[in-house]
Structures are given as structure tokens and as C-alpha cells.
Design a protein around this motif. Structure first.
Motif, short mmCIF file in Angstrom:
data_model
loop_
_atom_site.label_atom_id
_atom_site.label_comp_id
_atom_site.label_asym_id
_atom_site.label_seq_id
_atom_site.Cartn_x
_atom_site.Cartn_y
_atom_site.Cartn_z
N LEU A 24 37.46 37.06 46.20
CA LEU A 24 38.05 35.72 46.15
C LEU A 24 39.49 35.71 45.66
O LEU A 24 40.36 35.12 46.32
CB LEU A 24 37.19 34.76 45.34
N GLU A 27 41.65 37.08 48.44
CA GLU A 27 41.76 36.12 49.54
C GLU A 27 42.72 35.00 49.19
O GLU A 27 43.56 34.60 50.01
CB GLU A 27 40.39 35.52 49.85
N LEU A 28 42.59 34.46 47.97
CA LEU A 28 43.45 33.36 47.56
C LEU A 28 44.92 33.78 47.53
O LEU A 28 45.79 33.05 48.00
CB LEU A 28 43.03 32.82 46.19
N SER A 31 46.12 34.47 51.19
CA SER A 31 46.22 33.19 51.92
C SER A 31 47.43 32.40 51.46
O SER A 31 48.15 31.82 52.28
CB SER A 31 44.94 32.37 51.71
N GLU A 32 47.68 32.38 50.16
CA GLU A 32 48.85 31.65 49.65
C GLU A 32 50.15 32.29 50.13
O GLU A 32 51.10 31.60 50.50
CB GLU A 32 48.81 31.59 48.12
N SER A 77 45.01 31.29 56.64
CA SER A 77 44.20 31.92 55.61
C SER A 77 43.90 33.37 55.95
O SER A 77 44.04 33.81 57.09
CB SER A 77 42.87 31.17 55.44
N LYS A 79 40.68 36.03 55.03
CA LYS A 79 39.34 36.23 54.46
C LYS A 79 39.02 37.72 54.46
O LYS A 79 39.35 38.42 55.42
CB LYS A 79 38.27 35.50 55.29
#
Length: 185
Positions: A24, A27-28, A31-32, A77, A79
């Protein structure tokens, strides 16, 4: 059948160290970074056209995870998923991580890697080609991915270049040692 390890593969211990990391936060963060890059460079999405609406899986041969990238303009994003259980993706790109990064930063020629079969594409090849052409034309730097300009950008680019160069040296040495010891990757 898995592709044999090449001189561009990271040593297996890297995969062992990455595997237990929580997905997580990665991914965050990724994605950011993608969202900020797209906000600063909307020309990238315009050039991609319809490809922005399709998921593309990037599967490093030498890491335990795959990255499924969606460049949807409303919510780009990234993942992470197990390579063995890829979700639906219209295109899949497979290569050692250093080759993938080398294509991204211009160190390696994506066409040469494709024709040598070090980089493999499954699914809609035209989507991967559009993405590669867009990234190649954009001439992105590590600093641009994180949003730095000026002196900090120069530092980030120099540090990124140095780290990739060292990683490539380590990968080559690891491959050489394995070949000398008779081990096949």
C-alpha cells in the motif's frame, strides 16, 4: 517458462528483500508521483490518446511484484500485484527492472531489447509502443518524476544516474559470479 537471468537482472537477494515490503505505501507513493507528473505534463496524456484508458502491466523479471499502471486522466494510479496473479491488463511488458528503467531514462534502446527478447510484450503491442514513444519523446528525468527543478533537480538526476550505474555494475558482477560458479540463474 521463466526467462534465464541475464547480466541486467538484479541479484536474487533484492527480490527477497522487496517481497515482504507492504504494498500500500508503495502504491500510494508511485500513484502520487504519476498524478503529479501528469498534472505538470498534460502533454503526455494528450500524446497517448486512447491508451490512457487501458491498464498496462509492467512486470520486472527480477522482482516479486508487477506494477499495473492506469493513466486514466481522472485518477492515474499504480497498483502492485503478484506476478503470478496479474489482473486484467490490455498489455503486459516483461523485462529485468534495470532494462525497464534503462528504456525509461534513455540508457537502453527499447527496440533493441525487444528484438533481443530481453523485453517481451504480451497483448496489445500498439499500446506499449505508444507508451514507449511518449516516454522517449518526453525525455523524462528522475527529478521530473518527483517534481524538482533547478539545483535540487540536478542533484536528484546525478544521484539517480549514479545509483542506476551502481545497480547495473552489481547486476553484472552477480551474473558473472553465478556463471563462474556454474550456477544458472
Amino acid at each position: 517458462m521463466p526467462k534465464p537471468m541475464s547480466a541486467h537482472n538484479l541479484p536474487p537477494i533484492v527480490s527477497d528483500l522487496v517481497a515482504p515490503l507492504p504494498r500500500l505505501p508503495i502504491e500510494l507513493l508511485l500513484s502520487e508521483l504519476i498524478r503529479r507528473l501528469v498534472a505538470r505534463r498534460p502533454d503526455l496524456l494528450r500524446r497517448l490518446g486512447a491508451v490512457v484508458n487501458v491498464p498496462i502491466a509492467v512486470v520486472p523479471d527480477d522482482l516479486p511484484h508487477a506494477f499495473v499502471i492506469s493513466l486514466n486522466p481522472d485518477r492515474p494510479s499504480v497498483k502492485l500485484c503478484d506476478k503470478a496473479c496479474l489482473p486484467q491488463a490490455d498489455a503486459v511488458v516483461r523485462a529485468p527492472l534495470l532494462d525497464l528503467l534503462g528504456v525509461l531514462d534513455g540508457t537502453y534502446d527499447g527496440d533493441a531489447l525487444f528484438f533481443s527478447r530481453d523485453l517481451r510484450v504480451e497483448g496489445k503491442t500498439e499500446y506499449v509502443l505508444a507508451l514507449r514513444n511518449t516516454l522517449e519523446d518526453a525525455e523524462l528525468t528522475p527529478a521530473e518524476f518527483v517534481g524538482f527543478t533547478g539545483t535540487p533537480a540536478r542533484w536528484v538526476n546525478e544521484a539517480g544516474g549514479h545509483m542506476l550505474s551502481r545497480a547495473r555494475q552489481v547486476a553484472a558482477r552477480s551474473h558473472e559470479r553465478a556463471m563462474v560458479s556454474g550456477g544458472r540463474h
